[in-house]
Scaffold this motif. Structure first.
Motif, short mmCIF file in Angstrom:
data_model
loop_
_atom_site.label_atom_id
_atom_site.label_comp_id
_atom_site.label_asym_id
_atom_site.label_seq_id
_atom_site.Cartn_x
_atom_site.Cartn_y
_atom_site.Cartn_z
N ALA A 135 -7.38 1.92 4.28
CA ALA A 135 -7.84 3.31 4.31
C ALA A 135 -8.13 3.75 5.75
O ALA A 135 -7.75 4.86 6.16
CB ALA A 135 -9.08 3.48 3.44
N ARG A 136 -8.79 2.90 6.53
CA ARG A 136 -9.07 3.22 7.94
C ARG A 136 -7.78 3.37 8.73
O ARG A 136 -7.62 4.30 9.52
CB ARG A 136 -9.94 2.14 8.58
N TYR A 137 -6.86 2.44 8.51
CA TYR A 137 -5.60 2.48 9.26
C TYR A 137 -4.81 3.74 8.92
O TYR A 137 -4.32 4.44 9.81
CB TYR A 137 -4.77 1.22 8.95
N PHE A 138 -4.70 4.04 7.63
CA PHE A 138 -3.93 5.21 7.23
C PHE A 138 -4.61 6.50 7.69
O PHE A 138 -3.95 7.44 8.12
CB PHE A 138 -3.72 5.22 5.71
N ARG A 139 -5.94 6.55 7.64
CA ARG A 139 -6.68 7.72 8.12
C ARG A 139 -6.40 7.94 9.61
O ARG A 139 -6.19 9.06 10.05
CB ARG A 139 -8.17 7.54 7.86
N THR A 140 -6.36 6.86 10.37
CA THR A 140 -6.05 6.97 11.81
C THR A 140 -4.66 7.53 12.02
O THR A 140 -4.45 8.40 12.87
CB THR A 140 -6.18 5.59 12.49
N LEU A 141 -3.70 7.06 11.24
CA LEU A 141 -2.33 7.59 11.35
C LEU A 141 -2.31 9.08 11.07
O LEU A 141 -1.67 9.85 11.77
CB LEU A 141 -1.40 6.88 10.37
N ARG A 142 -3.00 9.47 10.01
CA ARG A 142 -3.01 10.90 9.65
C ARG A 142 -3.67 11.73 10.74
O ARG A 142 -3.21 12.83 11.06
CB ARG A 142 -3.71 11.10 8.31
N GLU A 143 -4.75 11.21 11.32
CA GLU A 143 -5.43 11.94 12.39
C GLU A 143 -4.52 12.10 13.61
O GLU A 143 -4.58 13.08 14.32
CB GLU A 143 -6.72 11.23 12.78
N LEU A 144 -3.68 11.12 13.82
CA LEU A 144 -2.73 11.19 14.94
C LEU A 144 -1.48 11.96 14.56
O LEU A 144 -0.56 12.09 15.36
CB LEU A 144 -2.35 9.78 15.39
N ASN A 145 -1.42 12.42 13.31
CA ASN A 145 -0.28 13.19 12.81
C ASN A 145 1.01 12.38 12.86
O ASN A 145 2.07 12.91 13.13
CB ASN A 145 -0.12 14.51 13.56
N LEU A 146 0.88 11.08 12.62
CA LEU A 146 2.06 10.21 12.67
C LEU A 146 2.43 9.65 11.31
O LEU A 146 3.39 8.91 11.20
CB LEU A 146 1.79 9.02 13.61
N SER A 147 1.66 9.96 10.27
CA SER A 147 1.92 9.34 8.98
C SER A 147 3.29 9.74 8.45
O SER A 147 3.75 10.87 8.63
CB SER A 147 0.83 9.72 7.98
N CYS A 148 3.92 8.79 7.80
CA CYS A 148 5.19 9.00 7.09
C CYS A 148 6.36 9.36 8.01
O CYS A 148 7.39 9.81 7.53
CB CYS A 148 5.05 10.08 6.01
N ARG A 149 6.25 9.17 9.31
CA ARG A 149 7.36 9.49 10.20
C ARG A 149 8.03 8.18 10.62
O ARG A 149 7.45 7.37 11.32
CB ARG A 149 6.86 10.26 11.42
N ASP A 150 9.26 8.00 10.17
CA ASP A 150 9.94 6.72 10.37
C ASP A 150 9.97 6.27 11.82
O ASP A 150 9.83 5.09 12.10
CB ASP A 150 11.36 6.80 9.82
N GLN B 36 0.85 -1.19 0.00
CA GLN B 36 0.00 0.00 0.00
C GLN B 36 0.89 1.24 0.00
O GLN B 36 1.78 1.36 0.85
CB GLN B 36 -0.93 0.00 1.21
N PRO B 37 0.65 2.17 -0.92
CA PRO B 37 1.49 3.37 -1.01
C PRO B 37 1.29 4.30 0.18
O PRO B 37 0.18 4.44 0.69
CB PRO B 37 1.04 4.03 -2.31
N VAL B 38 2.37 4.91 0.62
CA VAL B 38 2.33 5.92 1.68
C VAL B 38 2.81 7.23 1.06
O VAL B 38 3.95 7.33 0.64
CB VAL B 38 3.25 5.53 2.87
N PRO B 39 1.92 8.23 0.99
CA PRO B 39 2.32 9.50 0.38
C PRO B 39 3.49 10.14 1.12
O PRO B 39 3.59 10.04 2.34
CB PRO B 39 1.07 10.37 0.51
N GLY B 40 4.36 10.76 0.38
CA GLY B 40 5.51 11.43 0.97
C GLY B 40 6.54 11.74 -0.09
O GLY B 40 6.35 11.42 -1.27
N PRO B 41 7.65 12.33 0.32
CA PRO B 41 8.67 12.74 -0.64
C PRO B 41 9.44 11.56 -1.24
O PRO B 41 10.06 11.69 -2.28
CB PRO B 41 9.60 13.63 0.19
N VAL B 42 9.39 10.39 -0.60
CA VAL B 42 10.09 9.20 -1.08
C VAL B 42 9.03 8.17 -1.46
O VAL B 42 8.00 8.06 -0.82
CB VAL B 42 11.01 8.64 0.02
#
Length: 163
Positions: A141-156, A32-38
């Protein structure tokens, strides 16, 4: 742990027809793709019947294709699947069957399964049906939405160990 330790742990896992919760021991996996610079993706694994989700860390796809040979990529992806099952405490079972939404991924795992000598321990990978794909995509989609809501998406530092 080295790869041989994970392989040995995986082989020792039971392989029941049904999981502890009574659902078929059948798993769907996808990148599943994760949006970001890489260009990164997540190896996302779900039991479509029970909706139990296993996730592995981010995969840097550019690194795979720019710095590794194709057989090395295949081994890495197979290793991610083994780690997802042998390295988690949730189920601790070897899949009875699994499927994917990608013919490329199916073929990669099939070649790695054959070339690794693990074909007797790993089930063949089938193409997922529409229902299995829908369940997997909705769960992602639910999992990634939760990450984004927690402001944790794409942070290694938060996504290194997602299992």
């Amino acid at each position: 742990m080295n790869i041989h330790t994970f392989i040995d742990a995986f082989i020792e896992l039971p392989q029941p027809d049904f999981n502890n919760d009574g659902h078929p021991n059948h798993w769907h996996f996808s990148l599943q793709p994760v949006p970001g610079p890489v260009n990164r993706s997540v190896f996302f694994i779900i039991n479509p019947s029970s909706r139990v989700v296993f996730k592995t860390g981010l995969l840097d796809l550019e690194q795979y294709f720019n710095q590794m040979t194709w057989p090395e990529v295949q081994r890495e992806w197979l290793l991610h699947l083994l780690i997802a099952f042998a390295g988690t405490e949730a189920e601790m079972v070897r899949p009875r069957s699994w499927c994917t939404d990608s013919m490329v991924l199916r073929d990669v795992i099939a070649e790695a399964r054959r070339d690794s000598g693990l074909s007797s321990y790993l089930p063949r990978v089938f193409m997922a049906n529409d229902d299995e794909n829908s369940i997997a995509y909705e769960a992602w989609a639910r999992y990634f939405r939760t990450l984004r809501e927690l402001n944790l998406s794409c942070r290694d530092e938060y996504t290194e160990n997602w299992h």
